[in-house]
Design a protein around this motif. Structure first.
Motif, PDB file in Angstrom:
ATOM      1  N   MET A  70       0.848  -1.194   0.000  1.00 33.26           N
ATOM      2  CA  MET A  70       0.000   0.000   0.000  1.00 33.26           C
ATOM      3  C   MET A  70       0.879   1.237   0.000  1.00 33.26           C
ATOM      4  N   THR A  71       0.581   2.209  -0.844  1.00 32.86           N
ATOM      5  CA  THR A  71       1.364   3.426  -0.897  1.00 32.86           C
ATOM      6  C   THR A  71       0.448   4.620  -0.807  1.00 32.86           C
ATOM      7  N   GLY A  72       1.063   5.789  -0.528  1.00 33.11           N
ATOM      8  CA  GLY A  72       0.288   7.015  -0.428  1.00 33.11           C
ATOM      9  C   GLY A  72       0.844   7.889   0.656  1.00 33.11           C
ATOM     10  N   THR A  73       0.099   8.901   1.073  1.00 34.03           N
ATOM     11  CA  THR A  73       0.517   9.782   2.147  1.00 34.03           C
ATOM     12  C   THR A  73      -0.640   9.976   3.100  1.00 34.03           C
ATOM     13  N   ARG A  74      -0.334  10.350   4.301  1.00 31.80           N
ATOM     14  CA  ARG A  74      -1.358  10.620   5.295  1.00 31.80           C
ATOM     15  C   ARG A  74      -1.719  12.092   5.258  1.00 31.80           C
ATOM     16  N   GLU A  75      -3.011  12.385   5.252  1.00 33.95           N
ATOM     17  CA  GLU A  75      -3.421  13.775   5.299  1.00 33.95           C
ATOM     18  C   GLU A  75      -3.259  14.315   6.715  1.00 33.95           C
ATOM     19  N   THR A  76      -3.467  13.454   7.715  1.00 35.89           N
ATOM     20  CA  THR A  76      -3.291  13.861   9.110  1.00 35.89           C
ATOM     21  C   THR A  76      -2.393  12.839   9.785  1.00 35.89           C
ATOM     22  N   PRO A  77      -1.074  12.963   9.646  1.00 34.03           N
ATOM     23  CA  PRO A  77      -0.149  11.970  10.173  1.00 34.03           C
ATOM     24  C   PRO A  77      -0.173  11.924  11.696  1.00 34.03           C
ATOM     25  N   GLU A  78       0.103  10.750  12.245  1.00 31.47           N
ATOM     26  CA  GLU A  78       0.211  10.619  13.675  1.00 31.47           C
ATOM     27  C   GLU A  78       1.449  11.361  14.157  1.00 31.47           C
ATOM     28  N   ILE A  79       1.542  11.568  15.456  1.00 30.41           N
ATOM     29  CA  ILE A  79       2.663  12.311  16.022  1.00 30.41           C
ATOM     30  C   ILE A  79       3.979  11.656  15.612  1.00 30.41           C
ATOM     31  N   GLY A  80       4.887  12.466  15.091  1.00 33.27           N
ATOM     32  CA  GLY A  80       6.200  11.972  14.696  1.00 33.27           C
ATOM     33  C   GLY A  80       6.300  11.626  13.229  1.00 33.27           C
ATOM     34  N   GLN A  81       5.215  11.172  12.629  1.00 32.99           N
ATOM     35  CA  GLN A  81       5.260  10.814  11.215  1.00 32.99           C
ATOM     36  C   GLN A  81       5.254  12.072  10.354  1.00 32.99           C
ATOM     37  N   VAL A  82       5.881  11.946   9.192  1.00 29.46           N
ATOM     38  CA  VAL A  82       5.990  13.080   8.282  1.00 29.46           C
ATOM     39  C   VAL A  82       4.857  13.004   7.268  1.00 29.46           C
ATOM     40  N   ALA A  83       4.261  14.151   6.966  1.00 30.89           N
ATOM     41  CA  ALA A  83       3.019  14.178   6.189  1.00 30.89           C
ATOM     42  C   ALA A  83       3.152  13.559   4.815  1.00 30.89           C
ATOM     43  N   ASP A  84       4.317  13.740   4.133  1.00 27.58           N
ATOM     44  CA  ASP A  84       4.427  13.230   2.770  1.00 27.58           C
ATOM     45  C   ASP A  84       5.194  11.925   2.676  1.00 27.58           C
ATOM     46  N   ALA A  85       5.338  11.230   3.810  1.00 30.03           N
ATOM     47  CA  ALA A  85       6.005   9.927   3.790  1.00 30.03           C
ATOM     48  C   ALA A  85       5.059   8.849   3.284  1.00 30.03           C
ATOM     49  N   VAL A  86       5.628   7.797   2.727  1.00 29.98           N
ATOM     50  CA  VAL A  86       4.829   6.661   2.282  1.00 29.98           C
ATOM     51  C   VAL A  86       4.211   5.981   3.492  1.00 29.98           C
ATOM     52  N   VAL A  87       2.922   5.716   3.418  1.00 33.23           N
ATOM     53  CA  VAL A  87       2.234   5.047   4.517  1.00 33.23           C
ATOM     54  C   VAL A  87       2.804   3.644   4.717  1.00 33.23           C
ATOM     55  N   GLY A  88       3.086   3.290   5.976  1.00 32.00           N
ATOM     56  CA  GLY A  88       3.616   1.977   6.282  1.00 32.00           C
ATOM     57  C   GLY A  88       5.080   1.812   5.967  1.00 32.00           C
ATOM     58  N   ASN A  89       5.824   2.931   5.808  1.00 28.66           N
ATOM     59  CA  ASN A  89       7.254   2.826   5.495  1.00 28.66           C
ATOM     60  C   ASN A  89       8.009   2.177   6.644  1.00 28.66           C
ATOM     61  N   TRP A  90       9.197   1.665   6.333  1.00 31.82           N
ATOM     62  CA  TRP A  90       9.942   0.860   7.302  1.00 31.82           C
ATOM     63  C   TRP A  90      10.394   1.669   8.515  1.00 31.82           C
ATOM     64  N   VAL A  91      10.624   2.966   8.348  1.00 40.97           N
ATOM     65  CA  VAL A  91      11.050   3.788   9.484  1.00 40.97           C
ATOM     66  C   VAL A  91       9.950   3.831  10.537  1.00 40.97           C
ATOM     67  N   ASP A  92       8.724   4.108  10.116  1.00 40.30           N
ATOM     68  CA  ASP A  92       7.608   4.206  11.055  1.00 40.30           C
ATOM     69  C   ASP A  92       7.241   2.860  11.670  1.00 40.30           C
ATOM     70  N   ARG A  93       7.511   1.763  10.941  1.00 35.87           N
ATOM     71  CA  ARG A  93       7.109   0.445  11.429  1.00 35.87           C
ATOM     72  C   ARG A  93       8.201  -0.287  12.196  1.00 35.87           C
ATOM     73  N   LEU A  94       9.449  -0.171  11.740  1.00 39.23           N
ATOM     74  CA  LEU A  94      10.488  -1.078  12.223  1.00 39.23           C
ATOM     75  C   LEU A  94      11.645  -0.414  12.956  1.00 39.23           C
ATOM     76  N   ARG A 142       2.662  20.816   4.159  1.00 36.81           N
ATOM     77  CA  ARG A 142       3.286  19.522   3.868  1.00 36.81           C
ATOM     78  C   ARG A 142       4.551  19.278   4.669  1.00 36.81           C
ATOM     79  N   THR A 143       5.235  20.352   5.116  1.00 37.49           N
ATOM     80  CA  THR A 143       6.558  20.186   5.737  1.00 37.49           C
ATOM     81  C   THR A 143       6.604  20.509   7.224  1.00 37.49           C
ATOM     82  N   ARG A 144       5.523  21.008   7.786  1.00 40.36           N
ATOM     83  CA  ARG A 144       5.587  21.400   9.199  1.00 40.36           C
ATOM     84  C   ARG A 144       5.733  20.219  10.151  1.00 40.36           C
TER      85      ARG A 144
END
Length: 321
Positions: free
Chosen positions: A1-25, A105-107
């Motif tokens: 699954m790919t894409g971006t989060r419109e309202t990312p959780e705390i710490g996640q970057v808004a234009d990152a790929v959803v489920g990327n390895w940094v956020d998961r692992l 997108r960058t805040r």
């Protein structure tokens, strides 16, 4: 699954790929630093690496060889691209921290969101740069000097959007430097084919980063940041077509300069088919572009990993003949 989060959780970057390895692992303590390096957004590393592989593959086809030293150059360029892209992005975020906090997108990036301090970011940048330098030292003297020289462009790039409408040119100068470095690492000097590939890469960067910049054009206008997207406006497709033609023409010139003098017709034809297929992919992107749809702009920007891999694959096939 790919894409971006419109309202990312705390710490996640808004234009990152959803489920990327940094956020998961990745361990929690490392995530802000890996986000500074854009490890959660790998497309930039690909775009920095691919011109290196263009030159490496073309030089190997020209010399009709693939040695263990050549393979190490390819691996070293991969590791170096990851590290130097990380160091460059960290530097970019340090210099742009005030701008980033004012753009939707960058805040959420680590510095404006308070995940890391500027001092911590500087230390992380130095660590990455030193590791990349250690890899560079395994190459020949010409390549080492070229690698050191690239730092001047890397340092200037984040400030370009403050004084020119063409910051994408500075990005192109920096991101495609590997076309010169890898060629020198294989052959020991610089030759016209490497310069042609370098210029082709700059035209390609103008193509894909203008598409990327259309995501932020409204925020950029509010805060006074310049870009080719703002400069071209509704005329962007016409300019992108020009960059497409320039990229394909210059890449074809590089291939012909390297291979036409002493290479058989089949090998040259296969290599040039890779150039044609690269151009077809850019045309495909242009046909699907909607400059007022940020999500589509981001998807097309990311598609340039595949576009840039096409010449590498065809040159690998030419080498195998």
């Amino acid at each position: 699954m790919t894409g971006t989060r419109e309202t990312p959780e705390i710490g996640q970057v808004a234009d990152a790929v959803v489920g990327n390895w940094v956020d998961r692992l990745a361990p929690a303590w490392s995530r802000p630093y890996l986000r500074l390096s854009r490890a959660d957004r790998p497309i930039g590393t690909w775009l920095l690496l691919l011109p290196c592989w263009w030159s490496l593959a073309l030089a190997c086809v020209m010399l009709d060889r693939l040695t263990t030293g050549d393979l190490w150059i390819g691996i070293g360029c991969g590791l170096g691209a990851w590290l130097m892209r990380g160091a460059g992005c960290t530097w970019n975020d340090i210099t742009d921290r005030d701008f980033d906090g004012r753009v939707e997108r960058t805040r959420s990036r680590p510095i404006p969101s308070g995940q890391v301090t500027v001092r911590q970011a500087l230390a992380w940048m130095v660590i990455q740069a030193l590791l990349a330098f250690a890899i560079l030292l395994t190459f020949n003297g010409t390549a080492i000097l070229l690698g050191i020289a690239s730092l001047a462009i890397v340092c200037v790039y984040p400030f370009a959007k403050r004084f020119t409408w063409w910051p994408q040119v500075f990005l192109g100068l920096a991101f495609n430097w590997g076309a010169l470095l890898a060629w020198a690492a294989v052959t020991g000097d610089l030759q016209w084919p490497a310069l042609a590939l370098y210029l082709a890469g700059i035209a390609w960067t103008l193509f894909y980063d203008t598409i990327y910049a259309h995501q932020d054009k409204e925020d950029d206008a509010l805060i006074g940041v310049k870009s080719t997207a703002r400069l071209f406006g509704e005329d962007s497709p016409r300019w992108l077509r020009r960059f497409l033609v320039a990229a394909v023409s210059l890449m074809a010139a590089g291939v012909i300069l390297a291979l036409a003098p002493a290479t058989d017709v089949l090998t040259l034809t296969v290599a040039l088919c890779g150039v044609w297929a690269f151009g077809w992919h850019l045309a495909w992107q242009l046909g699907r572009l909607n400059i007022d749809d940020p999500a589509r702009c981001l998807r097309l920007f990311r598609a340039n990993r595949d576009a840039g891999l096409i010449p590498v694959l065809f040159l690998a096939a030419a080498l195998a003949l």
